[in-house]
Scaffold this motif. Structure first.
Motif, PDB file in Angstrom:
ATOM      1  N   ASP A   1       6.335   0.070  10.506  1.00 60.26           N
ATOM      2  CA  ASP A   1       7.510  -0.250   9.692  1.00 60.26           C
ATOM      3  C   ASP A   1       7.206  -1.189   8.536  1.00 60.26           C
ATOM      4  O   ASP A   1       8.111  -1.569   7.807  1.00 60.26           O
ATOM      5  N   VAL A   2       5.951  -1.554   8.315  1.00 60.95           N
ATOM      6  CA  VAL A   2       5.559  -2.399   7.184  1.00 60.95           C
ATOM      7  C   VAL A   2       4.228  -1.892   6.638  1.00 60.95           C
ATOM      8  O   VAL A   2       3.326  -1.527   7.405  1.00 60.95           O
ATOM      9  N   VAL A   3       4.097  -1.868   5.309  1.00 59.73           N
ATOM     10  CA  VAL A   3       2.822  -1.553   4.672  1.00 59.73           C
ATOM     11  C   VAL A   3       2.560  -2.577   3.582  1.00 59.73           C
ATOM     12  O   VAL A   3       3.481  -2.976   2.860  1.00 59.73           O
ATOM     13  N   THR A   4       1.319  -3.024   3.475  1.00 61.01           N
ATOM     14  CA  THR A   4       0.912  -3.992   2.459  1.00 61.01           C
ATOM     15  C   THR A   4      -0.239  -3.409   1.648  1.00 61.01           C
ATOM     16  O   THR A   4      -1.047  -2.627   2.163  1.00 61.01           O
ATOM     17  N   ALA A   5      -0.313  -3.784   0.363  1.00 56.72           N
ATOM     18  CA  ALA A   5      -1.337  -3.257  -0.542  1.00 56.72           C
ATOM     19  C   ALA A   5      -2.011  -4.411  -1.271  1.00 56.72           C
ATOM     20  O   ALA A   5      -1.451  -5.509  -1.371  1.00 56.72           O
ATOM     21  N   ASP A   6      -3.218  -4.148  -1.822  1.00 53.51           N
ATOM     22  CA  ASP A   6      -3.910  -5.226  -2.533  1.00 53.51           C
ATOM     23  C   ASP A   6      -4.618  -4.710  -3.786  1.00 53.51           C
ATOM     24  O   ASP A   6      -4.582  -3.524  -4.112  1.00 53.51           O
ATOM     25  N   ASP A   7      -5.277  -5.642  -4.479  1.00 56.05           N
ATOM     26  CA  ASP A   7      -5.933  -5.341  -5.754  1.00 56.05           C
ATOM     27  C   ASP A   7      -7.124  -4.400  -5.618  1.00 56.05           C
ATOM     28  O   ASP A   7      -7.560  -3.810  -6.608  1.00 56.05           O
ATOM     29  N   SER A   8      -7.674  -4.253  -4.428  1.00 59.15           N
ATOM     30  CA  SER A   8      -8.781  -3.328  -4.224  1.00 59.15           C
ATOM     31  C   SER A   8      -8.301  -1.916  -3.925  1.00 59.15           C
ATOM     32  O   SER A   8      -9.100  -0.986  -3.869  1.00 59.15           O
ATOM     33  N   GLY A   9      -6.999  -1.757  -3.714  1.00 58.87           N
ATOM     34  CA  GLY A   9      -6.440  -0.466  -3.350  1.00 58.87           C
ATOM     35  C   GLY A   9      -6.303  -0.264  -1.859  1.00 58.87           C
ATOM     36  O   GLY A   9      -5.790   0.770  -1.414  1.00 58.87           O
ATOM     37  N   LEU A  10      -6.751  -1.244  -1.056  1.00 60.91           N
ATOM     38  CA  LEU A  10      -6.640  -1.146   0.398  1.00 60.91           C
ATOM     39  C   LEU A  10      -5.180  -1.235   0.831  1.00 60.91           C
ATOM     40  O   LEU A  10      -4.419  -2.059   0.326  1.00 60.91           O
ATOM     41  N   LEU A  11      -4.794  -0.383   1.792  1.00 65.05           N
ATOM     42  CA  LEU A  11      -3.458  -0.408   2.391  1.00 65.05           C
ATOM     43  C   LEU A  11      -3.579  -0.772   3.865  1.00 65.05           C
ATOM     44  O   LEU A  11      -4.455  -0.256   4.568  1.00 65.05           O
ATOM     45  N   CYS A  12      -2.708  -1.662   4.333  1.00 64.59           N
ATOM     46  CA  CYS A  12      -2.635  -2.020   5.743  1.00 64.59           C
ATOM     47  C   CYS A  12      -1.256  -1.641   6.266  1.00 64.59           C
ATOM     48  O   CYS A  12      -0.247  -2.021   5.668  1.00 64.59           O
ATOM     49  N   VAL A  13      -1.232  -0.909   7.361  1.00 61.60           N
ATOM     50  CA  VAL A  13       0.010  -0.452   7.972  1.00 61.60           C
ATOM     51  C   VAL A  13       0.226  -1.259   9.249  1.00 61.60           C
ATOM     52  O   VAL A  13      -0.670  -1.350  10.100  1.00 61.60           O
ATOM     53  N   TRP A  14       1.433  -1.832   9.398  1.00 57.88           N
ATOM     54  CA  TRP A  14       1.725  -2.751  10.490  1.00 57.88           C
ATOM     55  C   TRP A  14       2.944  -2.296  11.279  1.00 57.88           C
ATOM     56  O   TRP A  14       3.796  -1.575  10.755  1.00 57.88           O
ATOM     57  N   ARG A  15       3.011  -2.782  12.529  1.00 58.21           N
ATOM     58  CA  ARG A  15       4.235  -2.710  13.305  1.00 58.21           C
ATOM     59  C   ARG A  15       4.727  -4.135  13.501  1.00 58.21           C
ATOM     60  O   ARG A  15       3.981  -5.009  13.968  1.00 58.21           O
ATOM     61  N   SER A  16       5.981  -4.384  13.124  1.00 58.71           N
ATOM     62  CA  SER A  16       6.512  -5.740  13.200  1.00 58.71           C
ATOM     63  C   SER A  16       6.899  -6.086  14.631  1.00 58.71           C
ATOM     64  O   SER A  16       7.012  -5.225  15.502  1.00 58.71           O
ATOM     65  N   GLY A  17       7.103  -7.373  14.861  1.00 57.88           N
ATOM     66  CA  GLY A  17       7.503  -7.867  16.163  1.00 57.88           C
ATOM     67  C   GLY A  17       7.257  -9.354  16.249  1.00 57.88           C
ATOM     68  O   GLY A  17       6.904  -9.988  15.239  1.00 57.88           O
TER      69      GLY A  17
END
Length: 328
Positions: free
Chosen positions: A177-193
């Motif tokens: 339910d959360v995705v974060t992105a950065d200057d290198s183009g890497l994406l991190c997909v998370w589950r909150s809690g």
């Protein structure tokens, strides 16, 4: 994987958009990606618009016909020995009351390194804020009262965070339910809690990811080379690559009710795409619905104004108004 260009004709069955009355700003919009926030409040029949300019933010409450009913300038808090770029502030939705402020930790920054917060999204009772260091601050917001606390710092990015997106989990305990992105183009997909869990890391390819969105297990990511890429959240597999724009993408947005994706870029164009999943193959399919040119304007923000995607708004660098478009 399917590659698509934005040059094809729009679907004649999809309604086009027309220019509506613009919303005047007291100042211009800064040249920052994702520099427009829209909050639609159907109960009050109002829409709030937020635009950043320098160390302040402009917040407007607007009636349906586009008339601003209230406009506030929210300035960065100063004092206590902390300079304004090192502050994250949280306000009531109309900007009337600042409920919390947090000093950013710059101890690890070199003297020549910029220190900033970039990217913000709410997820349930959490608010996630991206940092220059690659960390993501997670604030726990109580149901009542101002007792906001910093509950966690997520360490998934090697470079500065560029954007954060979230959506309500579709199935408890199994959906990202959360995705974060950065200057290198890497994406991190998370589950909150109570403790966020990193589910998937989607590698970059040497181009910054400037904007991200989540929709039904799909990550939509816009990049500095003008591409939009759609990934599967559970596996990180690339489903679709769209050569959407001639210059860097500055904003993406999704209308969750209908699966419309809005993309805006420095090439002066805004495009609207229809996302769907094939019932036969399970693959993601994309259809180009509409293209809009804002001549001689470096766009820096764009969002739908309602969950159905029937209207949208854009901002441009040094533009002293918010442009609005609605379907015919």
């Amino acid at each position: 994987m399917v590659a698509a260009d934005s040059e094809g004709p729009s679907d004649p069955g999809v309604r086009m958009f027309r220019r509506e009355r613009s919303i005047p700003l007291r100042g211009s919009a800064a040249a920052l990606c994702n520099n427009l926030s829209v909050l639609h409040l159907p109960v009050c029949n109002l829409t709030h618009f937020g635009v950043v300019h320098g160390p302040s933010a402009q917040l407007l409450s607007v009636a349906p016909e586009g008339v601003p009913l209230a406009q506030r300038q929210l300035h960065a808090k100063e004092g206590a020995g902390v300079s304004s770029p090192l502050i994250t502030q949280m306000y009531e939705s109309d900007g009337s009351v600042m409920v919390y402020w947090h000093a950013l930790d710059s101890r690890d920054a070199s003297p020549v390194q910029a220190v900033f917060a970039r990217g913000i999204a709410s997820c349930g009772h959490f608010i996630c804020v991206g940092m220059w260091s690659g960390r993501v601050l997670v604030f726990d917001i109580p149901v009542k009262g101002p007792n906001i606390v910093l509950s966690e710092e997520l360490a998934g990015h090697p470079t500065s965070v560029t954007d954060i997106a979230s959506e309500p989990a579709q199935e408890p305990d199994c959906m990202a339910d959360v995705v974060t992105a950065d200057d290198s183009g890497l994406l991190c997909v998370w589950r909150s809690g109570p403790e966020f869990k990193l589910l998937t890391r989607i590698p970059g390819f040497g181009v910054p990811c400037t904007s991200v969105q989540l929709w039904k297990g799909i990550v939509a990511a816009g990049y500095g080379n003008g591409q939009v890429r759609l990934y599967e959240t559970s596996t990180g597999a690339l489903h679709v690559q769209i050569n959407a724009h001639a210059r860097a993408i500055c904003a993406l947005d999704l209308a969750p009710d209908v699966g419309k994706l809005l993309s805006a870029a420095e090439d002066t164009f805004v495009h609207i795409w229809k996302l769907s999943k094939s019932t036969e193959s399970g693959c993601t399919e994309v259809e180009h619905c509409h293209g809009e040119c804002v001549p001689d304007t470096q766009l820096c923000g764009a969002q739908f104004c309602d969950p159905s995607g029937s209207s949208f708004a854009v901002t441009g660098y040094d533009l002293t108004e918010i442009l609005r478009f609605s379907s015919e």
